[in-house]
Scaffold this motif. Structure first.
Motif, mmCIF file in Angstrom:
data_model
loop_
_atom_site.group_PDB
_atom_site.id
_atom_site.type_symbol
_atom_site.label_atom_id
_atom_site.label_comp_id
_atom_site.label_asym_id
_atom_site.label_seq_id
_atom_site.Cartn_x
_atom_site.Cartn_y
_atom_site.Cartn_z
ATOM 1 N N GLN A 1 4.775 -9.437 -4.955
ATOM 2 C CA GLN A 1 5.533 -9.722 -3.742
ATOM 3 C C GLN A 1 5.461 -11.180 -3.312
ATOM 4 O OE1 GLN A 1 4.075 -6.963 -0.721
ATOM 5 N NE2 GLN A 1 5.424 -5.337 -1.458
ATOM 6 N N PRO B 1 8.787 -6.476 0.380
ATOM 7 C CA PRO B 1 8.323 -5.158 0.813
ATOM 8 C C PRO B 1 9.506 -4.193 0.999
ATOM 9 C CG PRO B 1 7.186 -6.866 2.034
ATOM 10 C CD PRO B 1 8.248 -7.553 1.234
ATOM 11 N N HIS C 1 -0.504 -3.561 -3.472
ATOM 12 C CA HIS C 1 -0.919 -4.372 -2.318
ATOM 13 C C HIS C 1 0.286 -4.585 -1.408
ATOM 14 C CE1 HIS C 1 1.252 -7.802 -4.009
ATOM 15 N NE2 HIS C 1 0.779 -7.398 -5.179
ATOM 16 N N ASN C 2 0.021 -5.151 -0.243
ATOM 17 C CA ASN C 2 1.100 -5.403 0.723
ATOM 18 C C ASN C 2 1.160 -6.874 1.120
ATOM 19 O OD1 ASN C 2 -1.300 -5.454 2.150
ATOM 20 N ND2 ASN C 2 -0.554 -4.291 3.902
ATOM 21 N N SER C 3 0.942 -7.767 0.167
ATOM 22 C CA SER C 3 0.894 -9.202 0.473
ATOM 23 C C SER C 3 2.203 -9.720 1.070
ATOM 24 C CB SER C 3 0.554 -9.998 -0.784
ATOM 25 O OG SER C 3 1.620 -9.972 -1.720
ATOM 26 N N ASN D 1 4.008 -8.583 3.298
ATOM 27 C CA ASN D 1 4.101 -8.437 4.751
ATOM 28 C C ASN D 1 3.573 -9.664 5.483
ATOM 29 O OD1 ASN D 1 5.188 -5.842 4.669
ATOM 30 N ND2 ASN D 1 3.189 -4.885 4.576
ATOM 31 N N ARG E 1 1.946 1.534 -2.739
ATOM 32 C CA ARG E 1 2.547 0.413 -2.006
ATOM 33 C C ARG E 1 3.242 0.903 -0.740
ATOM 34 N NH1 ARG E 1 7.391 -0.885 -1.395
ATOM 35 N NH2 ARG E 1 8.127 0.503 -3.046
ATOM 36 N N GLU E 2 3.971 1.999 -0.827
ATOM 37 C CA GLU E 2 4.680 2.535 0.330
ATOM 38 C C GLU E 2 3.717 2.960 1.429
ATOM 39 O OE1 GLU E 2 7.092 5.597 -1.308
ATOM 40 O OE2 GLU E 2 8.536 4.194 -2.219
ATOM 41 N N LEU F 1 0.772 1.575 1.981
ATOM 42 C CA LEU F 1 0.245 0.339 2.554
ATOM 43 C C LEU F 1 1.250 -0.325 3.488
ATOM 44 C CD1 LEU F 1 -1.463 -1.240 -0.602
ATOM 45 C CD2 LEU F 1 -2.602 -0.177 1.350
ATOM 46 N N GLU F 2 2.537 -0.179 3.182
ATOM 47 C CA GLU F 2 3.571 -0.827 4.000
ATOM 48 C C GLU F 2 4.003 0.009 5.198
ATOM 49 O OE1 GLU F 2 5.680 -3.200 0.252
ATOM 50 O OE2 GLU F 2 6.693 -1.510 1.204
ATOM 51 N N GLN G 1 -0.793 -1.474 8.403
ATOM 52 C CA GLN G 1 -0.975 -2.899 8.108
ATOM 53 C C GLN G 1 -2.116 -3.487 8.928
ATOM 54 O OE1 GLN G 1 2.854 -4.870 8.438
ATOM 55 N NE2 GLN G 1 3.872 -3.076 7.647
#
Length: 252
Positions: free
Chosen positions: A91, A169, A195-197, A199, A243-244, A246-247, A252
């Motif tokens: 991301q 994302p 991961h959710n980087s 965001n 991933r979903e 985490l987002e 978050q």
């Protein structure tokens, strides 16, 4: 101008200034390491890689100091004590910095063009990446399998971003087949990472938001006895489901 609007402008301005400070430090670190790294060619691979990798550790520290952007890693106990293939969603620039600080002796699968970037590319070349020529199709896959198997035999982990490019994302892109094919042909498990980087560090944007990036390391997914398509789909579903989560709002 009401109070709420003023606060938003103030937050945006502060984030921008802090992000500029981070980028300035990142450029300076890259210049210093880029000038020093060529001398490490005289060292054995292990200490050379360790030195080059401190660039990532320093960047993560500077990111935390300037932008208030931290990270936590969940699932470190899932990392085997033998080399595997790592497949992760992509991301932002953050994961390209952070992953090298988590795993030992990483071999990066990268676009060949990156090796020609002054200083940065020259340092990257010293870590023995698998540099693929863009648009070379089946030849790139053959190169990935040949060189990937050789790196694994040397005891190096192989890192692949199967989406092929950064995805924001919420985006769900099909995975390229190369990583799964390398896993099946080599008989080596895949360690999936989500991961959710994005965001906090959005693609093509200067501003980095403060907060905590979450990275999850999954249990190794065996490749033996599976077809390439089945392997690719299993990794795809694990990474995107994680991933979903985490987002999702409130996570978050």
């Amino acid at each position: 101008m009401n109070t709420q609007t003023f606060k938003k402008i103030n937050i945006c301005l502060t984030q921008t200034l802090r992000s500029l400070l981070y980028v300035t430090g990142m450029v300076m670190l890259t210049l210093v390491y880029g000038l020093l790294c060529p001398f490490t060619v005289l060292l054995p691979y292990a200490p050379r890689y360790k030195f080059i990798n401190t660039w990532g550790t320093a960047n993560l520290w500077w990111l935390r100091v300037t932008c208030g952007l931290r990270h936590i890693i969940i699932g470190k106990e899932n990392i085997p004590d033998y080399p595997c293939i790592i497949m992760a969603n992509h991301q932002s620039t953050w994961e390209t910095i952070a992953l090298g600080t988590v795993f030992p002796a990483l071999t990066w699968v990268v676009k060949r063009e990156l090796l020609f970037i002054p200083l940065f590319g020259w340092s990257l070349a010293l870590t023995h990446p698998i540099a693929l020529r863009r648009g070379s199709g089946s030849k790139a896959i053959q190169q990935l399998i040949r060189q990937g198997q050789a790196r694994l035999r040397r005891g190096h982990w192989v890192l692949i971003f199967p989406e092929g490019t950064r995805a924001p994302p919420g985006a769900k892109r099909n995975f390229k087949i190369g990583g799964a094919m390398l896993a099946v042909k080599s008989g080596v498990p895949v360690v999936p990472i989500a991961h959710n980087s994005g965001n906090y560090w959005a693609r093509k944007q200067l501003t980095k938001k403060s907060g905590t990036i979450k990275m999850v390391i999954g249990a190794p997914i065996p490749s033996q006895g599976k077809t390439v398509e089945a392997m690719n789909q299993e990794v795809f579903h694990w990474i995107n489901a994680c991933r979903e989560r985490l987002e999702a709002p409130g996570r978050q």
